[in-house]
Structure formats: structure tokens, C-alpha cells
Design a protein around this motif. Sequence first.
Motif, mmCIF file in Angstrom:
data_model
loop_
_atom_site.group_PDB
_atom_site.id
_atom_site.type_symbol
_atom_site.label_atom_id
_atom_site.label_comp_id
_atom_site.label_asym_id
_atom_site.label_seq_id
_atom_site.Cartn_x
_atom_site.Cartn_y
_atom_site.Cartn_z
ATOM 1 N N GLN A 73 -10.154 -0.915 2.927
ATOM 2 C CA GLN A 73 -10.746 -0.697 1.601
ATOM 3 C C GLN A 73 -9.696 -0.746 0.500
ATOM 4 O O GLN A 73 -9.947 -1.269 -0.593
ATOM 5 N N SER A 74 -8.525 -0.205 0.769
ATOM 6 C CA SER A 74 -7.462 -0.189 -0.245
ATOM 7 C C SER A 74 -6.951 -1.597 -0.524
ATOM 8 O O SER A 74 -6.701 -1.956 -1.681
ATOM 9 N N LEU A 75 -6.767 -2.381 0.522
ATOM 10 C CA LEU A 75 -6.342 -3.766 0.322
ATOM 11 C C LEU A 75 -7.380 -4.537 -0.487
ATOM 12 O O LEU A 75 -7.038 -5.315 -1.388
ATOM 13 N N LYS A 76 -8.634 -4.291 -0.172
ATOM 14 C CA LYS A 76 -9.720 -4.968 -0.880
ATOM 15 C C LYS A 76 -9.756 -4.563 -2.345
ATOM 16 O O LYS A 76 -9.924 -5.406 -3.247
ATOM 17 N N SER A 77 -9.611 -3.263 -2.633
ATOM 18 C CA SER A 77 -9.668 -2.782 -4.019
ATOM 19 C C SER A 77 -8.495 -3.282 -4.849
ATOM 20 O O SER A 77 -8.587 -3.401 -6.073
ATOM 21 N N MET A 78 -7.360 -3.592 -4.189
ATOM 22 C CA MET A 78 -6.193 -4.101 -4.901
ATOM 23 C C MET A 78 -6.200 -5.626 -4.993
ATOM 24 O O MET A 78 -5.257 -6.227 -5.512
ATOM 25 N N GLY A 79 -7.249 -6.256 -4.461
ATOM 26 C CA GLY A 79 -7.348 -7.709 -4.527
ATOM 27 C C GLY A 79 -6.432 -8.425 -3.571
ATOM 28 O O GLY A 79 -6.097 -9.597 -3.784
ATOM 29 N N LEU A 80 -6.012 -7.738 -2.498
ATOM 30 C CA LEU A 80 -5.110 -8.330 -1.515
ATOM 31 C C LEU A 80 -5.900 -8.792 -0.297
ATOM 32 O O LEU A 80 -7.021 -8.331 -0.038
ATOM 33 N N ALA A 81 -5.311 -9.680 0.449
ATOM 34 C CA ALA A 81 -5.974 -10.200 1.649
ATOM 35 C C ALA A 81 -6.077 -9.100 2.692
ATOM 36 O O ALA A 81 -5.085 -8.401 2.962
ATOM 37 N N PRO A 82 -7.256 -8.892 3.284
ATOM 38 C CA PRO A 82 -7.395 -7.865 4.318
ATOM 39 C C PRO A 82 -6.650 -8.264 5.583
ATOM 40 O O PRO A 82 -6.264 -9.425 5.769
ATOM 41 N N LEU A 83 -6.458 -7.304 6.460
ATOM 42 C CA LEU A 83 -5.797 -7.591 7.730
ATOM 43 C C LEU A 83 -6.692 -8.501 8.568
ATOM 44 O O LEU A 83 -7.924 -8.367 8.560
ATOM 45 N N SER A 84 -6.063 -9.383 9.299
ATOM 46 C CA SER A 84 -6.820 -10.246 10.205
ATOM 47 C C SER A 84 -7.402 -9.410 11.342
ATOM 48 O O SER A 84 -6.978 -8.269 11.575
ATOM 49 N N SER A 85 -8.366 -9.974 12.043
ATOM 50 C CA SER A 85 -8.987 -9.233 13.154
ATOM 51 C C SER A 85 -7.952 -8.886 14.225
ATOM 52 O O SER A 85 -8.000 -7.812 14.828
ATOM 53 N N ASP A 86 -6.997 -9.812 14.471
ATOM 54 C CA ASP A 86 -5.948 -9.532 15.469
ATOM 55 C C ASP A 86 -5.054 -8.393 15.009
ATOM 56 O O ASP A 86 -4.700 -7.497 15.805
ATOM 57 N N ASN A 87 -4.664 -8.429 13.723
ATOM 58 C CA ASN A 87 -3.817 -7.356 13.197
ATOM 59 C C ASN A 87 -4.555 -6.018 13.187
ATOM 60 O O ASN A 87 -3.964 -4.967 13.453
ATOM 61 N N MET A 88 -5.846 -6.048 12.877
ATOM 62 C CA MET A 88 -6.631 -4.822 12.870
ATOM 63 C C MET A 88 -6.743 -4.247 14.282
ATOM 64 O O MET A 88 -6.630 -3.033 14.485
ATOM 65 N N ALA A 89 -6.963 -5.120 15.256
ATOM 66 C CA ALA A 89 -7.052 -4.665 16.645
ATOM 67 C C ALA A 89 -5.718 -4.089 17.109
ATOM 68 O O ALA A 89 -5.662 -3.082 17.821
ATOM 69 N N SER A 90 -4.623 -4.733 16.691
ATOM 70 C CA SER A 90 -3.285 -4.242 17.050
ATOM 71 C C SER A 90 -3.031 -2.866 16.433
ATOM 72 O O SER A 90 -2.494 -1.958 17.090
ATOM 73 N N LEU A 91 -3.438 -2.706 15.174
ATOM 74 C CA LEU A 91 -3.245 -1.424 14.490
ATOM 75 C C LEU A 91 -4.011 -0.302 15.184
ATOM 76 O O LEU A 91 -3.447 0.757 15.478
ATOM 77 N N THR A 92 -5.298 -0.542 15.453
ATOM 78 C CA THR A 92 -6.095 0.513 16.102
ATOM 79 C C THR A 92 -5.569 0.827 17.496
ATOM 80 O O THR A 92 -5.552 1.977 17.918
ATOM 81 N N LEU B 257 0.834 -1.206 0.000
ATOM 82 C CA LEU B 257 0.000 0.000 0.000
ATOM 83 C C LEU B 257 0.868 1.256 0.000
ATOM 84 O O LEU B 257 0.585 2.217 -0.709
ATOM 85 N N PHE B 258 1.907 1.267 0.808
ATOM 86 C CA PHE B 258 2.733 2.476 0.929
ATOM 87 C C PHE B 258 3.673 2.654 -0.256
ATOM 88 O O PHE B 258 4.409 3.634 -0.327
ATOM 89 N N GLY B 259 3.632 1.712 -1.191
ATOM 90 C CA GLY B 259 4.328 1.919 -2.454
ATOM 91 C C GLY B 259 3.487 2.693 -3.440
ATOM 92 O O GLY B 259 3.962 3.055 -4.525
#
Length: 494
Positions: free
Chosen positions: A381-400, A339-341
Amino acid sequence: MQAVEKNAPLQDPSGAESGSRKPGAPGPTRQDKSSPEEQPPRLTESVNDVPELSRRIGMDHDSHREEKVLPPSSLEGQAKDAMHNAFWDHLKEQLSATPPDFSCALELLKEIKEILLSLLLPRQSRLRSEVEEALAADLLQREAERGDLNILRLSKCILSMMTLLCAPLRDEAVQRLDGITDSALLLRGIFQVLGLMRMDMRNYTLQSCQPHLREHSILHERAQFQERLSRQPGLLDHTTKWLSRAAADLRPVPDAPASSGAGASPSEAASGPEPLSPAVVLSQAFLNLLLWDADHDEEFPETLLADRARLRELEVQLRRLTVLASVLLVASSSCGSVLFGSPQFVDKLKRTAHALTEEFDSRPEEVMLTVSEQVSQEIHQSLKSMGLAPLSSDNMASLTGQLQDIAHAQNCVRSVIDQRIHLFLKCCLVLGVQRSLLDLPGGLTLIEAELAELGQRFVNLTHHNQQVFGPYYTEILKALIPLGEAPETGVESL
């Protein structure tokens, strides 16, 4: 109509007499640039009347100004466009009527004449006479009353004058107007380009006057301070304490003697600690101002009281950039380089986070809660639009959770970013902004443009203050730094 070109080289916008300008012709002579009577009188007369204006321009090393363009989606931009369109539509109706109504056109021609005359230098007497003759109000009024006022003929005459007066970068815009045959549309285009030409003249005048304004501002401020100092001998007490604290910050704390008896090597003992440089002490003192404790405002350095509001603005800007860079660093470490590329994704994320952190100082935890939700959603949304696997619930919780923790000043990511920005600002004071940008510490590359603006504002403020109060700082630092400790020419170099 073309917008103002960014970072366009400044040219003399009115250095030609009638019929004498050629594309790429040299600018005015040294006498033209420095002679006060060759400058538009409004600015030069207002400088002495408004010392704060002189000070602001003196501190602003980049005096180039550009046209303010309102976003089309903004309410102000829409209202402005609606008013302008209504006016030009009304003019078109008047000129298309039978017989034509020239009332608005006469007012426009009168204003065009005033703008053209304002772009002339005093030595351009022949061109001034041509403008006065071609756009004489009584002549135009008589032609309008007879119904034979030829707007197209007058517009062609105006365009030829604009060709003589405009800077080379406006030549193309003026030439494009030459092919317009609709009188109302042509007048509108003339007004837009004249606005750009007037701004070119303002930029040229500011650039020409700036060295004189800086010198005036420095001498004026120093004289005022010296007058106060003669009445209040203790006026430099807080300034002395401020510089003393900076010198103490830079002196190494002596190590406690080792129990084994092992001390420093003979070479280290001989060389001793690095000598204090007065310039480095002053740089450290200025950096300390960005960490100033509001509880000690009564001890703020007397020499910087006039800059207190500007320094507060820099404090706020630095804090917001620290939070922004922390958010971007946490986000990039959580979602990887894919994404950051994408420059588009990074730009969108930056704009979103920067807008949301506007009220960070007043309610940090609430703001970072909103930021964490919005950033997580953008990444998902960006991961989804690029056809990439979304973050897992654990990774999402860690990020927030990591994003929300940035609200606390002790947050490790925020602390590291804050230290690196201060290091960057310190390098700016020593090496300059452009050289400091060449080797940014990790985590700061995504906010390079914002750091450049912050660094330049900080350098301009400190440089101006040092030029004004340098003699006082020199005397204080001579007392603070022993003669044997300072470099031979260190104090005098301030």
C-alpha cells in the motif's frame, strides 16, 4: 490544560514562603533536601513498612514520573472523560441555579484546601495559616448558607497561593487560569493544575529520598542475606557455579598442536591469553542470565532470586526486540531505502509489528504468519500511495517466506540480531547506555529507543545487585581467578 512536559528539569515545587518566591529562585538548601522532617510524611513513613517499594525505587535511577494520559480512543479514556464532563456540567448547573447550590463547590474547595496543605513543607507555617484561614470550612459553609459565597474571589485567592507554591515550569499554566471568569471552568482548571503540582512534589520527594532509599535497600538486603547465609553455609553454591560458568566461557580453548610443528610467535607465547578481569566475568555472568535454561531453574543463583521475575521480563523484552529488529531488517532489504527513508512509514511498521508479536512466545509460527501478511500489505500500500512500482509476485513471496522463517530460533537473521543485541547489552554494562548507543551494530538503529530502555533496565538491575552482593562476588572470584591471572586491582574494584 497543558500536559506534563517530558524530561522537564525537576524544581523544588514548594520552596517558597508566602510572598517570597521569585521566578527562577534557587531550590531548597541541602538541609531542606535531606532532612526527613521536611519531607511529606506519607512517603517517608511507608518506606520502612514496604521494603519492596524501597527496593524498586532504589533500582530505578530515573525516578521522574509523568501524568498517565489515556488514549482518547480507548474505552477507559472515554469513560473517564464522560464521568469528568458529567461532574463539571453538574457543578455548572448548580452554580447557575437561582439561588445557587454550593454543595458540590464546598466539597471541591475542601479538597483544594487539602491539596494545597499537602504541598507545604513544615517550615511554611505562615502560608499554612493563610490557607487555613482563606478556606476555613465553617466560614465557607456560613457564606454558602447566606447565598453570598464568592467562588471567583476564592479562586483568585487560590491562584495566588498556587503561584507561590508551583515549580517555575507551572507558572504559565497558573497564569492562564487567571483570565477565566466562568466559576465552574475555573475550578476545573485549578484542579487540573493542582494535579500537576502534586505530581511535581512527588517527583521532587522521590528524587530527594532516592539516595537514602538506595542505601537503605542495599544494607537491608545484604543483612537479610547474611543472616540466611549464617544459617545455611551452602547458600552460595549456585552463585559460585554461575560465576564459574561465566569464567569458563571467557577462557580461550587451547588450540590443538599443529602437525607442522609451527606454534605461536615468541611474542604471542610470551604474552599469553588476555588476563581475566573480575568485572568482565561478572558482566558475562549477568548476560548469561538472559539465556537461562528454564530446565535448570533449581540452580538459579541465590543472590538473584529476588530479581528472577524482573529478569524474565527482560528476557521476554529482549526476545520481542530481536523479532522486531529482524522483521524490520528483512523488510528494509526487500523494499529498498525509499520506504525506510520515511520516518512515518517506519514508525507505523514498527507499531504494527510490535503489537502483532505480543504473543510470539506462545505461538511463534502463527504470529509470524500474521506479521508476514500485514507487513507485506503495508509495504504494498505504501509503495502504491507513493506512486512506486509494487513488489513483484516473486519478491512478495520471498518477503513473506523470510518473515515467516523468523519464527525459528535458528533463523540466520534472527541469530545475528540476537548476537548484536547481546553485544550492545555487554557494552552497556562496561561503558553505560548512552555511550553504547553512539555506535550501534548494524540492524539495530531502527529500535534505538527500545534498546535504550532495555539497556537501562538491565544496567539498573545488575548495578543494584552488584552493590548488594559485591562482597560475596569478590570472595568467589578471588578463588576462581588465580592471583597471577587477574589484574592487580580487578577483584577489589567490584
